[in-house]
Design a protein around this motif. Structure first.
Motif, mmCIF file in Angstrom:
data_model
loop_
_atom_site.group_PDB
_atom_site.id
_atom_site.type_symbol
_atom_site.label_atom_id
_atom_site.label_comp_id
_atom_site.label_asym_id
_atom_site.label_seq_id
_atom_site.Cartn_x
_atom_site.Cartn_y
_atom_site.Cartn_z
ATOM 1 N N VAL A 6 2.768 9.829 -5.678
ATOM 2 C CA VAL A 6 3.374 11.058 -5.269
ATOM 3 C C VAL A 6 4.870 11.214 -6.104
ATOM 4 C CG1 VAL A 6 4.076 12.452 -3.409
ATOM 5 C CG2 VAL A 6 2.329 11.045 -3.109
ATOM 6 N N TRP A 7 5.542 10.579 -5.833
ATOM 7 C CA TRP A 7 7.135 10.590 -6.693
ATOM 8 C C TRP A 7 6.784 10.573 -8.048
ATOM 9 C CZ3 TRP A 7 11.040 7.430 -3.276
ATOM 10 C CH2 TRP A 7 11.386 8.264 -2.204
ATOM 11 N N GLY A 8 6.102 9.873 -8.628
ATOM 12 C CA GLY A 8 5.779 10.034 -9.999
ATOM 13 C C GLY A 8 5.370 11.452 -10.581
ATOM 14 N N SER A 9 4.608 11.870 -9.720
ATOM 15 C CA SER A 9 4.076 13.317 -9.906
ATOM 16 C C SER A 9 5.058 14.568 -9.914
ATOM 17 C CB SER A 9 2.880 13.776 -9.148
ATOM 18 O OG SER A 9 1.769 12.736 -9.211
ATOM 19 N N SER A 10 6.287 14.022 -9.115
ATOM 20 C CA SER A 10 7.299 15.250 -8.795
ATOM 21 C C SER A 10 8.073 15.761 -10.173
ATOM 22 C CB SER A 10 8.457 14.558 -8.064
ATOM 23 O OG SER A 10 9.123 13.394 -8.468
ATOM 24 N N PHE A 11 7.851 15.013 -11.140
ATOM 25 C CA PHE A 11 8.757 15.864 -12.364
ATOM 26 C C PHE A 11 8.002 16.770 -12.662
ATOM 27 C CE2 PHE A 11 9.578 11.100 -11.752
ATOM 28 C CZ PHE A 11 11.010 11.128 -11.570
ATOM 29 N N ILE A 12 6.510 16.532 -12.875
ATOM 30 C CA ILE A 12 5.542 17.658 -13.321
ATOM 31 C C ILE A 12 5.872 18.893 -12.405
ATOM 32 C CG2 ILE A 12 3.549 16.702 -12.479
ATOM 33 C CD1 ILE A 12 4.126 18.385 -15.804
ATOM 34 N N LEU A 13 5.838 18.717 -11.101
ATOM 35 C CA LEU A 13 6.082 19.485 -10.192
ATOM 36 C C LEU A 13 7.317 20.558 -10.410
ATOM 37 C CD1 LEU A 13 4.501 17.961 -6.977
ATOM 38 C CD2 LEU A 13 3.512 19.549 -8.476
ATOM 39 N N VAL B 248 0.983 -1.392 -0.098
ATOM 40 C CA VAL B 248 0.185 0.192 0.215
ATOM 41 C C VAL B 248 0.908 1.378 0.119
ATOM 42 C CG1 VAL B 248 -1.663 1.338 1.292
ATOM 43 C CG2 VAL B 248 -2.002 -1.223 1.226
ATOM 44 N N LEU B 249 2.013 1.164 0.853
ATOM 45 C CA LEU B 249 2.684 2.483 0.995
ATOM 46 C C LEU B 249 3.482 2.496 -0.405
ATOM 47 C CD1 LEU B 249 4.261 1.919 4.571
ATOM 48 C CD2 LEU B 249 2.472 3.727 3.681
ATOM 49 N N LEU B 250 3.879 1.384 -1.012
ATOM 50 C CA LEU B 250 4.580 1.423 -2.174
ATOM 51 C C LEU B 250 3.832 2.321 -3.377
ATOM 52 C CD1 LEU B 250 7.386 0.351 -3.602
ATOM 53 C CD2 LEU B 250 5.858 -1.344 -4.701
ATOM 54 N N PHE B 251 2.431 1.904 -3.472
ATOM 55 C CA PHE B 251 1.675 2.465 -4.587
ATOM 56 C C PHE B 251 1.322 4.024 -3.959
ATOM 57 C CE2 PHE B 251 0.762 -1.769 -5.538
ATOM 58 C CZ PHE B 251 0.503 -1.684 -6.960
ATOM 59 N N ILE B 252 1.353 4.318 -2.859
ATOM 60 C CA ILE B 252 1.148 5.872 -2.433
ATOM 61 C C ILE B 252 2.486 6.614 -2.934
ATOM 62 C CG2 ILE B 252 0.935 7.402 -0.485
ATOM 63 C CD1 ILE B 252 -0.751 5.379 0.818
ATOM 64 N N LEU C 8 6.354 19.935 -3.429
ATOM 65 C CA LEU C 8 7.665 19.011 -3.607
ATOM 66 C C LEU C 8 8.391 18.738 -2.195
ATOM 67 C CD1 LEU C 8 9.426 20.280 -7.101
ATOM 68 C CD2 LEU C 8 8.769 17.939 -6.329
ATOM 69 N N GLY C 9 8.581 19.821 -1.718
ATOM 70 C CA GLY C 9 9.620 19.603 -0.249
ATOM 71 C C GLY C 9 8.868 18.944 0.686
ATOM 72 N N VAL C 10 7.567 19.475 1.206
ATOM 73 C CA VAL C 10 6.892 19.080 2.383
ATOM 74 C C VAL C 10 6.494 17.563 1.997
ATOM 75 C CG1 VAL C 10 4.884 19.143 3.768
ATOM 76 C CG2 VAL C 10 6.121 21.111 3.109
ATOM 77 N N LEU C 11 5.663 17.085 1.060
ATOM 78 C CA LEU C 11 4.904 16.131 0.455
ATOM 79 C C LEU C 11 6.175 15.055 -0.104
ATOM 80 C CD1 LEU C 11 2.383 14.506 0.645
ATOM 81 C CD2 LEU C 11 1.813 15.373 -1.411
ATOM 82 N N GLY C 12 6.648 15.372 -1.174
ATOM 83 C CA GLY C 12 7.506 14.580 -1.885
ATOM 84 C C GLY C 12 8.837 14.257 -1.198
ATOM 85 N N SER C 13 9.684 15.240 -0.788
ATOM 86 C CA SER C 13 10.591 15.157 -0.065
ATOM 87 C C SER C 13 10.650 14.811 1.564
ATOM 88 C CB SER C 13 11.727 16.327 -0.212
ATOM 89 O OG SER C 13 12.110 16.403 -1.459
ATOM 90 N N GLY C 14 9.663 15.306 1.942
ATOM 91 C CA GLY C 14 9.560 15.197 3.461
ATOM 92 C C GLY C 14 8.523 13.872 3.881
ATOM 93 N N VAL C 15 7.164 13.921 3.694
ATOM 94 C CA VAL C 15 6.247 12.907 4.097
ATOM 95 C C VAL C 15 6.813 11.507 3.368
ATOM 96 C CG1 VAL C 15 3.925 11.962 4.357
ATOM 97 C CG2 VAL C 15 4.300 14.571 4.674
ATOM 98 N N MET C 16 6.962 11.678 2.003
ATOM 99 C CA MET C 16 7.057 10.626 1.442
ATOM 100 C C MET C 16 8.536 9.755 1.612
ATOM 101 S SD MET C 16 4.348 9.925 -0.475
ATOM 102 C CE MET C 16 3.404 10.552 0.793
ATOM 103 N N SER C 17 9.604 10.641 2.071
ATOM 104 C CA SER C 17 10.719 10.068 2.587
ATOM 105 C C SER C 17 10.558 9.173 3.730
ATOM 106 C CB SER C 17 11.766 11.122 2.805
ATOM 107 O OG SER C 17 12.234 11.913 1.635
ATOM 108 N N VAL C 18 9.776 9.454 4.771
ATOM 109 C CA VAL C 18 9.340 8.892 5.798
ATOM 110 C C VAL C 18 8.758 7.299 5.380
ATOM 111 C CG1 VAL C 18 8.261 8.701 8.129
ATOM 112 C CG2 VAL C 18 9.061 10.861 7.423
ATOM 113 N N ILE C 19 7.715 7.675 4.452
ATOM 114 C CA ILE C 19 7.379 6.400 4.073
ATOM 115 C C ILE C 19 8.170 5.397 3.213
ATOM 116 C CG2 ILE C 19 5.576 5.530 2.264
ATOM 117 C CD1 ILE C 19 3.840 7.959 2.921
ATOM 118 N N PHE C 20 9.126 5.890 2.531
ATOM 119 C CA PHE C 20 10.105 5.290 1.824
ATOM 120 C C PHE C 20 10.788 4.502 2.834
ATOM 121 C CE2 PHE C 20 14.333 4.691 -0.049
ATOM 122 C CZ PHE C 20 14.041 3.743 -1.023
#
Length: 305
Positions: free
Chosen positions: A30-37, A22-26, A238-250
């Motif tokens: 988010v990270w797949g959207s980081s390039f357009i961000l 589940v965490l992998l798909f989330i 990018l910072g809060v969600l992509g580099s922050g929250v998602m890094s914890v999930i990773f």
């Protein structure tokens, strides 16, 4: 501490928990959207501002957690004994790739950058073999060769679909090499730490560096411009969600499964990036789909073994 190869051998005999999937798909979404961000952030900010800005906003996000954790004696001792690994993870996993992706994003389609990011598991395996004692199996060797062949197609075909050397694509490849180093560092030296603790202290080391970089630009004056509001919003995301929250999930996925499984998020990220690229009007050529397909086949073989 057991080596990554020992950990993964043990984990391969166990069913990976549903939470890890589940965490992998989330994470992929988010990270797949980081390039357009990144592309949207570059409308108002320079490449170095986008790179340092996303790290700085992630650092601000983790600051309250750092304040609480710093009062815990056990956490302070753990951080003190692992400071070099935390710094290395911060540099190779976040700060250096942020600059590489920002520069590449100014010259490449976001969909192509997302496709090349699929090389992360390949470099995770190679770095593990060379520096961390992983055992390379025959199917994984074939997977490496296929991954390299697919990346050649992606790197040497330009945005017009013609054969040419795309130097900016090499920046993305270099970023995935950094990711491979980072994942092995986390798996070998930081997997014993709670994901929130390790991630927060990773940014405690690189966040101030990003702030110093921003001080020497006109970043903070641009924040007040109405024309920069959309780019600022995407940069904060990018910072809060992509580099922050998602890094914890990773980091949590690494703990639940393995470093190589966590790197498999790049199976899914290219699809998300390609979808955003199409929606944004980017043209994607058949040879680029072919290169991505070969890369993914190679990565599947690497994980299958």
């Amino acid at each position: 501490m057991p080596s990554i190869s020992t950990q993964e051998t043990t984990l391969s005999t166990q069913k990976r928990p549903l939470l890890a999937w589940v965490l992998l798909f989330i994470l992929a979404l988010v990270w797949g959207s980081s390039f357009i961000l990144i592309k949207r952030s570059l409308v108002a900010f320079e490449t170095d501002q986008v790179a340092a800005g996303r790290i700085f906003f992630a650092f601000l996000f983790f600051s309250p957690f750092l304040g609480v954790q710093a009062r815990n004696t056990d956490i302070r001792m753990s951080v003190r004994s692992r400071w070099l690994a935390l710094l290395g993870a911060g540099m190779f996993g976040y700060l250096i790739p942020a600059f590489l992706f920002a520069e590449a994003g100014a010259h490449l389609n976001s969909s192509l950058a997302g496709a090349l990011n699929a090389l992360s598991p390949l470099f995770t395996l190679l770095i593990g073999v060379v520096f961390f004692g992983r055992v390379l199996r025959i199917w994984q060797s074939l997977g490496i060769l296929l991954g390299l062949a697919g990346s050649v197609l992606l790197i040497f075909y330009s945005a017009t679909g013609t054969f040419s050397v795309n130097g900016y694509a090499l920046l993305v490849v270099l970023a995935t090499l950094c990711y491979g180093i980072n994942i092995n560092i986390i798996g070998r030296f930081l997997s014993h730490m709670p994901a929130l603790v390790s991630t927060a202290w990773i940014f405690a080391f690189v966040g101030p560096i990003a702030f110093v970089i921003l001080v020497f630009t006109d970043f903070f004056s641009k924040l007040m411009l109405p024309t920069a509001s959309v780019s600022l919003a995407t940069l904060i995301c990018l910072g809060v969600l992509g580099s922050g929250v998602m890094s914890v999930i990773f980091n949590r996925i690494v703990q639940l499964a393995s470093p190589l499984f966590a790197a498999s998020v790049t199976y899914l990220m290219p699809g998300v990036a390609l979808l955003w690229g199409v929606l944004d009007g980017e043209r994607i050529y058949p040879v680029q789909f072919m290169g991505l397909g070969i890369c993914l086949l190679g990565i599947w073989l690497i994980n299958k073994s």
